[in-house]
Design a protein around this motif. Structure first.
Motif, mmCIF file in Angstrom:
data_model
loop_
_atom_site.group_PDB
_atom_site.id
_atom_site.type_symbol
_atom_site.label_atom_id
_atom_site.label_comp_id
_atom_site.label_asym_id
_atom_site.label_seq_id
_atom_site.Cartn_x
_atom_site.Cartn_y
_atom_site.Cartn_z
ATOM 1 N N PHE A 23 0.714 -1.099 -0.119
ATOM 2 C CA PHE A 23 0.197 0.172 0.083
ATOM 3 C C PHE A 23 0.908 1.197 0.264
ATOM 4 C CE2 PHE A 23 -4.069 -2.677 2.531
ATOM 5 C CZ PHE A 23 -3.924 -2.729 1.279
ATOM 6 N N ALA A 28 -4.215 5.546 2.857
ATOM 7 C CA ALA A 28 -4.844 3.921 2.508
ATOM 8 C C ALA A 28 -3.217 3.695 3.974
ATOM 9 C CB ALA A 28 -3.921 3.303 1.627
ATOM 10 N N GLU A 143 -6.601 -7.859 -2.749
ATOM 11 C CA GLU A 143 -6.658 -6.720 -2.640
ATOM 12 C C GLU A 143 -4.798 -5.505 -3.163
ATOM 13 O OE1 GLU A 143 -7.650 -8.105 2.168
ATOM 14 O OE2 GLU A 143 -6.114 -6.735 1.906
ATOM 15 N N ALA A 148 -6.526 -0.076 -3.170
ATOM 16 C CA ALA A 148 -6.342 1.142 -1.366
ATOM 17 C C ALA A 148 -6.145 2.028 -1.348
ATOM 18 C CB ALA A 148 -5.216 0.004 -0.376
ATOM 19 N N LEU A 155 -10.639 0.589 2.383
ATOM 20 C CA LEU A 155 -10.657 -0.720 2.225
ATOM 21 C C LEU A 155 -10.641 -1.443 4.052
ATOM 22 C CD1 LEU A 155 -9.580 -3.157 0.946
ATOM 23 C CD2 LEU A 155 -7.571 -2.325 0.554
ATOM 24 N N GLU A 156 -10.325 -0.568 5.060
ATOM 25 C CA GLU A 156 -10.197 -1.612 5.732
ATOM 26 C C GLU A 156 -11.000 -1.226 7.144
ATOM 27 O OE1 GLU A 156 -6.635 -2.719 6.855
ATOM 28 O OE2 GLU A 156 -6.485 -2.035 5.054
#
Length: 254
Positions: A23, A28, A143, A148, A155-156
């Motif tokens: 990432f 991100a 992923e 991200a 995404l988290e």
């Protein structure tokens, strides 16, 4: 949100070519640092960039210049002075999502494979309080830094459910009481005309091809967005954002 610890830990989605995802970018990376479920393998960045973060302890950190960081990521990726390597999140189970808040919509993606679009849809899902993104295992991107970055941290926080059979997953949603709305430009009714008060699963297909026949057949109704005749269609991420906003407004949550 569905409980993050309730996943199938027998496999992890998102390993591409045997490599762990990397990432980049402040949003991100900061979101990954703040997610207790995210395992971070290493952190590299410029001194100036890393000084902005409260870095997690116990993770290898290495200072690097801008040129070195550029070699770690995709060409022309806007890394903003930080790159991290992470392990993919453990898989979320569909049952865990279906047992959550029924007023939060589900977003089902049928063969939407462009990582920029998927990331943008994650961002909209977080903004409009969707419960999860559901994709098919074989027809969705892993992923990645691109997902991200486009998700800008979402995404988290938005669960990503990967299923083997999308049609079967739609059947399970129906059994759980979800009204399955497929977006299709050729539909007679608009989205506003078919929205109801109960749980909603919004189903979107890939650009150009749209929903596959079998997936459309597992929707309760097809609907369109009332766009101008000057434009044939919308980008799938734009359509997702508008639809999620419409669902939120329909429920008086604006």
């Amino acid at each position: 949100m569905a409980k993050r610890g309730a996943r199938n830990r027998n496999r992890k989605a998102g390993l591409e070519g045997g490599k762990f995802p990397r990432f980049w970018g402040t949003h991100a990376c900061e979101a990954a640092f703040n997610n207790p479920e995210r395992q971070i393998r290493w952190i590299r960045g410029t001194r100036e960039a890393l000084a902005q973060f409260d870095l997690p302890s116990g993770i290898p950190v290495e200072f690097a210049d801008v040129a070195d960081l550029a070699r770690l990521v995709a060409r022309d990726a806007p890394h903003q002075g930080i790159v991290i390597e992470v392990e993919p999140l453990d898989d979320m189970l569909l049952d865990d999502v279906l047992s959550g808040d029924p007023l939060r919509p589900l977003v089902v993606l049928d063969q939407v494979t462009d990582p920029h679009n998927v990331g943008a849809i994650f961002r909209s899902a977080a903004a409009f309080d969707a419960a999860a993104i559901i994709t098919q295992d074989r027809h969705a991107p892993p992923e990645s830094g691109t997902v991200a970055k486009a998700a800008s941290g979402a995404l988290e926080v938005v669960p990503w459910v990967r299923v083997v059979n999308l049609s079967r997953a739609l059947e399970e949603m129906a059994e759980a009481g979800y009204w399955r709305i497929g977006l299709a430009g050729e539909a007679e009714d608009t989205l506003a005309q078919v929205l109801g008060a109960g749980p909603v699963a919004l189903v979107l297909g890939a650009e150009g091809e749209g929903l596959r026949h079998n997936v459309a057949g597992h929707c309760d109704v097809l609907a369109r967005l009332p766009i101008s005749s000057a434009m044939e269609s919308l980008n799938v991420s734009n359509a997702a954002a508008i639809s999620l906003y419409a669902i939120r407004m329909d429920r008086g949550e604006g």
